[in-house]
Design an enzyme around this catalytic site. Structure first.
Site, PDB file in Angstrom:
ATOM      1  CG  HIS A 188      -0.070  -0.033   2.284  1.00  0.00           C
ATOM      2  ND1 HIS A 188       0.827  -0.536   2.873  1.00  0.00           N
ATOM      3  CD2 HIS A 188      -0.082   1.433   3.123  1.00  0.00           C
ATOM      4  CE1 HIS A 188       1.157   0.395   4.305  1.00  0.00           C
ATOM      5  NE2 HIS A 188       0.590   1.295   4.131  1.00  0.00           N
ATOM      6  CE  LYS A 216      13.951   0.107   5.560  1.00  0.00           C
ATOM      7  NZ  LYS A 216      14.877  -1.275   5.174  1.00  0.00           N
ATOM      8  CE  LYS A 263       8.276  -3.857  14.134  1.00  0.00           C
ATOM      9  NZ  LYS A 263       9.557  -4.607  14.273  1.00  0.00           N
ATOM     10  CE  LYS A 321      12.498  -9.518   9.791  1.00  0.00           C
ATOM     11  NZ  LYS A 321      12.260  -8.098  10.963  1.00  0.00           N
ATOM     12  CB  SER A 339      15.598   2.019   8.804  1.00  0.00           C
ATOM     13  OG  SER A 339      16.554   0.864   8.638  1.00  0.00           O
TER      14      SER A 339
HETATM   15  P1  NAD Z   1      21.486 -10.653  16.872  1.00  0.00           P
HETATM   16  O1  NAD Z   1      21.359 -12.077  16.727  1.00  0.00           O
HETATM   17  O2  NAD Z   1      21.905  -9.663  17.018  1.00  0.00           O
HETATM   18  O3  NAD Z   1      21.208 -11.184  18.811  1.00  0.00           O
HETATM   19  C1  NAD Z   1      19.983 -12.163  19.533  1.00  0.00           C
HETATM   20  C2  NAD Z   1      20.719 -12.580  20.457  1.00  0.00           C
HETATM   21  O4  NAD Z   1      19.930 -13.653  21.034  1.00  0.00           O
HETATM   22  C3  NAD Z   1      22.344 -13.309  19.854  1.00  0.00           C
HETATM   23  O5  NAD Z   1      23.069 -12.487  21.535  1.00  0.00           O
HETATM   24  C4  NAD Z   1      21.779 -14.435  20.373  1.00  0.00           C
HETATM   25  O6  NAD Z   1      22.851 -15.219  20.836  1.00  0.00           O
HETATM   26  C5  NAD Z   1      21.092 -14.574  21.675  1.00  0.00           C
HETATM   27  N1  NAD Z   1      20.086 -15.628  21.852  1.00  0.00           N
HETATM   28  C6  NAD Z   1      19.483 -16.731  21.279  1.00  0.00           C
HETATM   29  N2  NAD Z   1      18.865 -17.758  21.345  1.00  0.00           N
HETATM   30  C7  NAD Z   1      18.309 -17.229  22.983  1.00  0.00           C
HETATM   31  C8  NAD Z   1      18.002 -17.957  23.668  1.00  0.00           C
HETATM   32  N3  NAD Z   1      16.990 -18.837  24.059  1.00  0.00           N
HETATM   33  N4  NAD Z   1      18.003 -17.168  24.844  1.00  0.00           N
HETATM   34  C9  NAD Z   1      18.267 -16.161  24.768  1.00  0.00           C
HETATM   35  N5  NAD Z   1      20.031 -15.670  24.211  1.00  0.00           N
HETATM   36  C10 NAD Z   1      19.030 -15.911  22.854  1.00  0.00           C
HETATM   37  O7  NAD Z   1      19.845 -10.750  16.782  1.00  0.00           O
HETATM   38  P2  NAD Z   1      19.024  -8.777  17.236  1.00  0.00           P
HETATM   39  O8  NAD Z   1      19.708  -7.857  16.027  1.00  0.00           O
HETATM   40  O9  NAD Z   1      19.338  -8.280  18.640  1.00  0.00           O
HETATM   41  O10 NAD Z   1      17.297  -9.116  16.855  1.00  0.00           O
HETATM   42  C11 NAD Z   1      16.486  -9.898  18.207  1.00  0.00           C
HETATM   43  C12 NAD Z   1      15.593  -9.541  17.818  1.00  0.00           C
HETATM   44  O11 NAD Z   1      14.984  -8.216  17.528  1.00  0.00           O
HETATM   45  C13 NAD Z   1      15.198 -10.216  17.124  1.00  0.00           C
HETATM   46  O12 NAD Z   1      13.429 -10.756  16.993  1.00  0.00           O
HETATM   47  C14 NAD Z   1      14.562  -9.718  15.960  1.00  0.00           C
HETATM   48  O13 NAD Z   1      13.010  -9.833  14.729  1.00  0.00           O
HETATM   49  C15 NAD Z   1      14.718  -8.391  16.752  1.00  0.00           C
HETATM   50  N6  NAD Z   1      14.579  -7.044  15.800  1.00  0.00           N
HETATM   51  C16 NAD Z   1      15.910  -6.971  15.602  1.00  0.00           C
HETATM   52  C17 NAD Z   1      16.135  -5.134  15.065  1.00  0.00           C
HETATM   53  C18 NAD Z   1      17.279  -4.751  14.718  1.00  0.00           C
HETATM   54  O14 NAD Z   1      17.487  -3.721  14.441  1.00  0.00           O
HETATM   55  N7  NAD Z   1      18.500  -5.749  14.306  1.00  0.00           N
HETATM   56  C19 NAD Z   1      15.045  -4.934  14.848  1.00  0.00           C
HETATM   57  C20 NAD Z   1      13.765  -5.339  15.472  1.00  0.00           C
HETATM   58  C21 NAD Z   1      12.948  -6.743  16.022  1.00  0.00           C
END
Ligand code: NAD
Length: 487
Positions: free
Chosen positions: A80, A85, A109, A121, A378
């Site tokens: 839309h 993104k 979001k 995604k 972003s």
């Molecule tokens: P990342 O890979 O940098 O970090 C994830 C961390 O979680 C890692 O350190 C990993 O070891 C840890 N982890 C994995 N499984 C685990 C468990 N069972 N228990 C405890 N720790 C665990 O990823 P991120 O970019 O920080 O993303 C994390 C979440 O945030 C995801 O759901 C992602 O979709 C969401 N998110 C990320 C962003 C972004 O800008 N990076 C934006 C919005 C949402």
């Protein structure tokens, strides 16, 4: 307007089924919110549907010369607004349902934080740590090639970003591949965001999601009547916080909560286990400990807890799950003690656990709002790439010299002499990072009040997740109605 307490007497909306897929859970939330709007069923169906989804398979020649078939997906949930993104994640459990669910969350979001994009995604089904850097580069470049071939990437079409196990490094590979495939596109740099600053990125993007979590929670905790309803004092200062996941989002959220909010990080949960320290964990010291020893366990002064997941059940004011989806389900929700849960990860609470926690008066700050800092910055990066100039470059000196003239006029008319330090502080022109952080702060504050107002208007039975979904549905509906397709 008075904010109703986060307690409610009866079960509504959620069905207590444990085996709904992630996309089903997102849609369940959608349906509950949609039922509280006046939009026609056809329009709601259009908003809910994934517009396009594509499954790729391509070969990777591994370093040992063996061949591995890689599976990858990209879903564009709603066109839309263009571009669409959303991040690209590398994880062994990536599947089509998950990618569709996450793309839908991105649509909602973006609408919630007033970022003019549709949702998308992507995911590659690999455990990133099992691949060498060279292999990851080949996977990323080939995936970009496939996306480009199918028109699933481009500054006006679909703009990826990092997610689980991807970062600026992968984004730089994507930008480089896209630019070599589209050499005449002057805006090609805008094909992906969260690039390193030297590769067309923007200052403040790396930490944006975690900073947004901090700005959002600070706003949540500042509202006196809401905190009273939870039995908490207003403000972040001294709040006891547990964070799951010390990756990009969790680390930065914990850091800003501690350094700028004065919160006390009483527990940390990582892949290898969980620790507790009621007088506070120094986040930077824990990061240093982890990079030295490979684990958060054994951190001086902290207690190693018997299991990883028990950390989620620590006594605290705010729990920040920042790892993966479904960290909190009906298996552990009854033992969660936090009064506020900020969904920094996407989908960390299953829908039945969410209902259970709401019943118990726990305030859940939904993912579609609280982790929107990344997509917000972003958006700023994408604007920077399209305008081909760094924010602040045109006005920084001008603002500084105007402010200095004003200070000098004040000095002349009042005999008040400003020190060099005062002049430097007051007359400072905004640089890129100042503008980015200020834009992010404004976005998170404004969006929170929009969803809170909807919650207040709808009454006690509506939680913030439903309120934010109503907000998103209304905004996307406006776009479709303006196309004249729907009455
Ligand atoms: P990342 O890979 O940098 O970090 C994830 C961390 O979680 C890692 O350190 C990993 O070891 C840890 N982890 C994995 N499984 C685990 C468990 N069972 N228990 C405890 N720790 C665990 O990823 P991120 O970019 O920080 O993303 C994390 C979440 O945030 C995801 O759901 C992602 O979709 C969401 N998110 C990320 C962003 C972004 O800008 N990076 C934006 C919005 C949402």
């Amino acid at each position: 307007m008075l904010f109703p307490p986060f307690r409610k007497p009866t079960v509504w909306g959620y069905h207590m089924t444990a085996d709904l897929s992630f996309f089903d859970q997102v849609n369940k939330n959608f349906d509950r919110a949609a039922a509280m709007t006046e939009h026609p069923p056809g329009l709601l169906e259009q908003i809910k549907s994934v517009n396009s989804v594509i499954h790729f398979t391509f070969p990777l020649i591994r370093d040992d010369s063996s061949l591995k078939v890689i599976h990858a997906w990209r879903a564009e949930h709603s066109q839309h607004k263009l571009p669409t993104k959303g991040g690209i994640r590398y994880a062994a459990n990536v599947n089509e349902d998950e990618v569709m669910a996450l793309s839908a969350l991105m649509t909602y979001k973006c609408a919630i934080v007033n970022v003019p994009f549709g949702g998308a995604k992507g995911g590659v089904k690999i455990s990133a740590h099992e691949y060498s850097v060279g292999e990851l580069e080949r996977i990323t470049r080939r995936f970009t090639f496939e996306l480009n071939k199918k028109n699933f990437i481009g500054p006006g079409l679909d703009v990826p970003a990092p997610d689980f196990a991807t970062s600026g490094r992968e984004m730089a590979w994507i930008a480089d591949t896209y630019m070599s495939l589209n050499p005449h596109d002057i805006d090609a740099m805008g094909c992906v965001t969260a690039k390193p600053v030297g590769q067309g990125g923007i200052r403040g993007r790396v930490e944006a999601t975690g900073r947004g979590v901090f700005f959002g929670l600070r706003e949540v905790c500042i509202i006196v009547e809401d905190m009273r309803a939870l039995g908490l004092t207003p403000g972040l200062e001294g709040k006891r916080v547990v964070v799951q996941g010390l990756g990009n989002v969790g680390y930065h959220a914990a850091k800003f909560m501690q350094e700028e909010g004065g919160a006390v990080i009483v527990g940390m949960i990582e892949y290898e286990g969980s620790i507790s320290k009621p007088d506070g964990i120094d986040v930077e010291a824990l990061m240093a400990h982890r990079s030295e020893t490979g684990s958060i366990l054994g951190f001086p002064g902290a207690e190693d807890l018997p299991s990883r997941d028990v950390g989620l059940e620590l006594d605290c004011d705010i729990l920040i799950p920042a790892a993966l989806e479904n960290a909190i389900t009906m298996d552990n929700a009854p033992r969660i003690k936090a009064k506020i849960i900020a969904e920094a990860a996407n989908g960390p609470i299953s829908s039945d656990a969410s209902a259970h926690l709401f019943e118990r008066g726990v305030m859940i700050i939904p993912d579609a709002y609280i982790n929107a800092g990344g997509v917000t910055v972003s958006y700023f990066e994408w604007l920077k790439d399209l305008q081909h100039v760094r924010f602040g470059r045109m006005e920084k000196r001008f603002v500084e010299s105007s402010s200095r003239k004003l200070l000098s006029a004040i000095e002349n008319s009042t005999n008040r002499i400003f020190s060099d330090q005062e002049i430097a502080e007051i007359a400072k022109g905004p640089g890129e990072i100042d503008l980015v952080n200020s834009g992010l702060e404004e976005t998170m504050i404004e969006a929170y009040h929009e969803i809170r107002e909807i919650k207040c208007a709808k009454g006690d039975n509506v939680d913030l997740r439903t309120a934010s979904m109503i907000d998103a549905i209304d905004k996307v509906a406006v776009s479709y109605r303006e196309l004249g397709v729907f009455p």
